[in-house]
Write a protein that holds these residues in place. Structure first.
Motif, PDB file in Angstrom:
ATOM      1  N   LEU A  27       1.121  -1.562  -0.191  1.00 56.10           N
ATOM      2  CA  LEU A  27      -0.103   0.169  -0.133  1.00 56.10           C
ATOM      3  C   LEU A  27       0.894   1.517   0.117  1.00 56.10           C
ATOM      4  N   THR A  28       0.324   2.262  -0.613  1.00 55.72           N
ATOM      5  CA  THR A  28       1.188   3.241  -0.821  1.00 55.72           C
ATOM      6  C   THR A  28       0.137   4.672   0.620  1.00 55.72           C
ATOM      7  N   VAL A  29       1.128   4.854   1.392  1.00 52.20           N
ATOM      8  CA  VAL A  29       0.747   5.834   2.376  1.00 52.20           C
ATOM      9  C   VAL A  29       1.264   7.070   2.505  1.00 52.20           C
ATOM     10  N   VAL A  30       0.605   7.993   2.052  1.00 55.34           N
ATOM     11  CA  VAL A  30       0.534   9.197   1.804  1.00 55.34           C
ATOM     12  C   VAL A  30       0.420  10.709   3.734  1.00 55.34           C
ATOM     13  N   TYR A  31       1.722  10.926   3.711  1.00 55.42           N
ATOM     14  CA  TYR A  31       1.433  11.170   5.125  1.00 55.42           C
ATOM     15  C   TYR A  31       1.817  13.357   4.898  1.00 55.42           C
ATOM     16  N   ILE A  32       0.368  14.089   4.916  1.00 53.66           N
ATOM     17  CA  ILE A  32       0.829  15.567   4.368  1.00 53.66           C
ATOM     18  C   ILE A  32       1.104  16.510   5.706  1.00 53.66           C
ATOM     19  N   GLY A  33       2.234  16.927   5.613  1.00 52.19           N
ATOM     20  CA  GLY A  33       1.810  18.583   6.902  1.00 52.19           C
ATOM     21  C   GLY A  33       3.176  18.090   7.804  1.00 52.19           C
ATOM     22  N   ASP A  34       3.575  17.885   9.072  1.00 56.39           N
ATOM     23  CA  ASP A  34       4.767  18.729  10.002  1.00 56.39           C
ATOM     24  C   ASP A  34       5.326  17.111   9.917  1.00 56.39           C
ATOM     25  N   ALA A  35       6.741  16.773  10.397  1.00 56.74           N
ATOM     26  CA  ALA A  35       7.458  15.860   9.791  1.00 56.74           C
ATOM     27  C   ALA A  35       7.675  15.543  11.475  1.00 56.74           C
ATOM     28  N   ASN A  36       6.811  15.249  12.151  1.00 58.41           N
ATOM     29  CA  ASN A  36       6.573  15.320  13.953  1.00 58.41           C
ATOM     30  C   ASN A  36       6.472  13.716  14.248  1.00 58.41           C
ATOM     31  N   ASN A  37       6.381  13.507  16.056  1.00 54.88           N
ATOM     32  CA  ASN A  37       6.604  12.155  16.172  1.00 54.88           C
ATOM     33  C   ASN A  37       5.809  11.438  16.003  1.00 54.88           C
ATOM     34  N   VAL A  38       4.607  11.799  15.320  1.00 52.28           N
ATOM     35  CA  VAL A  38       3.636  10.712  14.301  1.00 52.28           C
ATOM     36  C   VAL A  38       4.400  10.146  13.106  1.00 52.28           C
ATOM     37  N   ALA A  39       4.885  10.984  12.538  1.00 50.41           N
ATOM     38  CA  ALA A  39       5.541  10.876  10.904  1.00 50.41           C
ATOM     39  C   ALA A  39       6.204  10.091  11.012  1.00 50.41           C
ATOM     40  N   ASN A  40       7.139  10.100  12.198  1.00 46.03           N
ATOM     41  CA  ASN A  40       8.116   9.379  12.217  1.00 46.03           C
ATOM     42  C   ASN A  40       8.192   8.168  12.772  1.00 46.03           C
ATOM     43  N   SER A  41       6.969   8.248  13.409  1.00 43.76           N
ATOM     44  CA  SER A  41       6.538   6.165  13.862  1.00 43.76           C
ATOM     45  C   SER A  41       5.877   6.245  12.317  1.00 43.76           C
ATOM     46  N   LEU A  42       5.218   6.646  11.831  1.00 44.15           N
ATOM     47  CA  LEU A  42       4.580   5.779  10.923  1.00 44.15           C
ATOM     48  C   LEU A  42       5.552   5.509   9.530  1.00 44.15           C
ATOM     49  N   LEU A  43       6.171   6.491   9.498  1.00 45.53           N
ATOM     50  CA  LEU A  43       7.413   6.236   8.665  1.00 45.53           C
ATOM     51  C   LEU A  43       8.290   5.083   8.632  1.00 45.53           C
ATOM     52  N   LEU A  44       8.886   4.839   9.774  1.00 49.60           N
ATOM     53  CA  LEU A  44       9.554   3.493  10.671  1.00 49.60           C
ATOM     54  C   LEU A  44       8.805   2.551  10.346  1.00 49.60           C
ATOM     55  N   ALA A  45       7.224   2.394  10.136  1.00 52.15           N
ATOM     56  CA  ALA A  45       6.363   1.410  10.922  1.00 52.15           C
ATOM     57  C   ALA A  45       6.363   0.838   9.273  1.00 52.15           C
ATOM     58  N   CYS A  46       6.168   1.981   8.397  1.00 56.78           N
ATOM     59  CA  CYS A  46       5.803   1.521   6.582  1.00 56.78           C
ATOM     60  C   CYS A  46       7.110   0.743   6.161  1.00 56.78           C
ATOM     61  N   SER A  47       8.276   1.472   6.616  1.00 57.67           N
ATOM     62  CA  SER A  47       9.582   0.974   6.419  1.00 57.67           C
ATOM     63  C   SER A  47       9.650  -0.713   6.959  1.00 57.67           C
ATOM     64  N   LEU A  48       9.178  -0.632   7.819  1.00 55.52           N
ATOM     65  CA  LEU A  48       9.219  -2.230   8.307  1.00 55.52           C
ATOM     66  C   LEU A  48       8.103  -3.146   8.192  1.00 55.52           C
ATOM     67  N   VAL A  49       7.122  -2.734   7.474  1.00 54.27           N
ATOM     68  CA  VAL A  49       5.697  -3.579   7.485  1.00 54.27           C
ATOM     69  C   VAL A  49       5.396  -4.099   5.537  1.00 54.27           C
ATOM     70  N   GLY A  50       6.503  -2.854   5.036  1.00 51.35           N
ATOM     71  CA  GLY A  50       6.471  -3.158   2.806  1.00 51.35           C
ATOM     72  C   GLY A  50       5.394  -2.454   2.969  1.00 51.35           C
ATOM     73  N   MET A  51       5.079  -0.956   3.491  1.00 57.65           N
ATOM     74  CA  MET A  51       4.132   0.080   2.869  1.00 57.65           C
ATOM     75  C   MET A  51       5.234   1.017   1.980  1.00 57.65           C
ATOM     76  N   GLU A  52       4.386   1.293   1.125  1.00 57.76           N
ATOM     77  CA  GLU A  52       5.628   2.493   1.038  1.00 57.76           C
ATOM     78  C   GLU A  52       5.261   3.938   1.249  1.00 57.76           C
TER      79      GLU A  52
END
Ligand code: CP
Ligand code: NVA
Length: 297
Positions: free
Chosen positions: A146-171
């Motif tokens: 799946l492709t997850v798109v985050y719009i806005g501030d690269a904050n705590n939520v964005a950091n964990s989301l980025l790392l989680a996507c990288s772990l589970v194979g989501m773009e």
């Protein structure tokens, strides 16, 4: 694994198992008894979802919580964090900590002999993102691809989301204004995990063909003095119907809440048929139970 300080404390199999466990617990298929275990909730910042979901999860499983505000504990002020960790380890069975400095929750984990769970720090929000993965899995039937798109501030939520996507194979695509982009350190960690990552300043380019469109506040807790400045910097980064229309037809819209209407999301967007925000909030409860089951039982 003793603690959950960063989402990267988990490997991909452990994340999948937590999702399975949360699904089971949500269906009522799995019975757990915490047999009077106690979880301390140390919060330096306000909270509705994290505090209430951990509290209700513990009581529904037969345990208890003790809520300790910064005024009561004075983490690192009234006494050193290491001592708070060592004392609490003699009384309770686990700690959830919401801190400003990420270092504070990491230090608690280092010195506690009991599990320490990050309930949000300035750097990460792993419990939020685990329950978001549960929500995405429920809505889409899968994560990988799946492709997850985050719009806005690269904050705590964005950091964990980025790392989680990288772990589970989501773009993962992120669109942030100049000066509010991902930190190099987080980006490097995600790349090392094999993350498929795109960064762009143009939110319309990022939103194209998204399976998941995710946003969070422009001003996080602790940044209130910058609110006006941020409102100006982020004007182009509001998620609204127009931006949603660029994504896939079956896109889901996600936000961890609390929302600032008229800033990162347009008024009324939570009522869109694409919005899964309240299911997302409910899933905090089910995922907290799975986290408790993994770390405390
Ligand atoms: N999403 C979230 O963590 O909400 P609270 O700040 O209310 O806990
Ligand atoms: N980024 C937000 C998330 C709140 C759940 C904050 O840190 O305030």
């Amino acid at each position: 694994m003793k603690d959950l300080v960063s989402i990267t404390d988990l490997n991909p199999d452990e994340i999948q198992n937590l999702i399975k466990s949360a699904v089971d617990l949500k269906r009522g298929g799995r019975k757990l008894s915490l047999d009077g275990r106690t979880l301390a909730l140390i919060f330096e910042k306000p909270s509705l979802r994290t505090r209430v979901s951990f509290d209700v999860a513990m009581s529904q499983l037969g345990g208890h919580t003790i809520y300790l505000s910064q005024a009561e504990v004075g983490l690192g002020e009234r006494e050193p964090i290491a001592d708070v960790a060592r004392v609490l380890s003699r009384y309770v069975n686990g700690i959830v900590a919401r801190t400003f400095a990420h270092h504070s929750v990491a230090l608690l984990a280092k010195h506690a002999s009991i599990p320490v769970i990050n309930g949000l720090s300035n750097e990460e929000h792993p419990c939020q993102i685990l329950s978001d993965l549960l929500t995405i899995h429920e809505k889409k039937g899968k994560l990988k691809g799946l492709t997850v798109v985050y719009i806005g501030d690269a904050n705590n939520v964005a950091n964990s989301l980025l790392l989680a996507c990288s772990l589970v194979g989501m773009e993962f695509r992120i669109s942030s204004p100049v000066g509010y982009e991902l930190q190099d350190e987080i980006l490097t960690r995600a790349q090392k995990l094999g993350g498929q990552i795109t960064l762009t300043v143009d939110p319309t380019e990022a939103a194209k063909d998204a399976d998941v469109l995710y946003t969070d506040v422009w001003t996080s807790m602790g940044q209130e003095a910058e609110a006006e400045h941020r409102r100006m910097a982020f004007t182009r980064y509001q998620v609204n119907e127009e931006l949603l229309s660029l994504a896939k037809r079956d896109v889901i819209f996600m936000h961890p809440l609390p929302a600032h209407y008229g800033e990162e999301i347009a008024e009324g967007l939570l009522e869109s048929p694409h919005s899964v925000v309240f299911d997302q909030a409910e899933n905090r409860l089910h995922m907290q139970k799975a986290i408790i089951a993994k770390l405390l039982v």
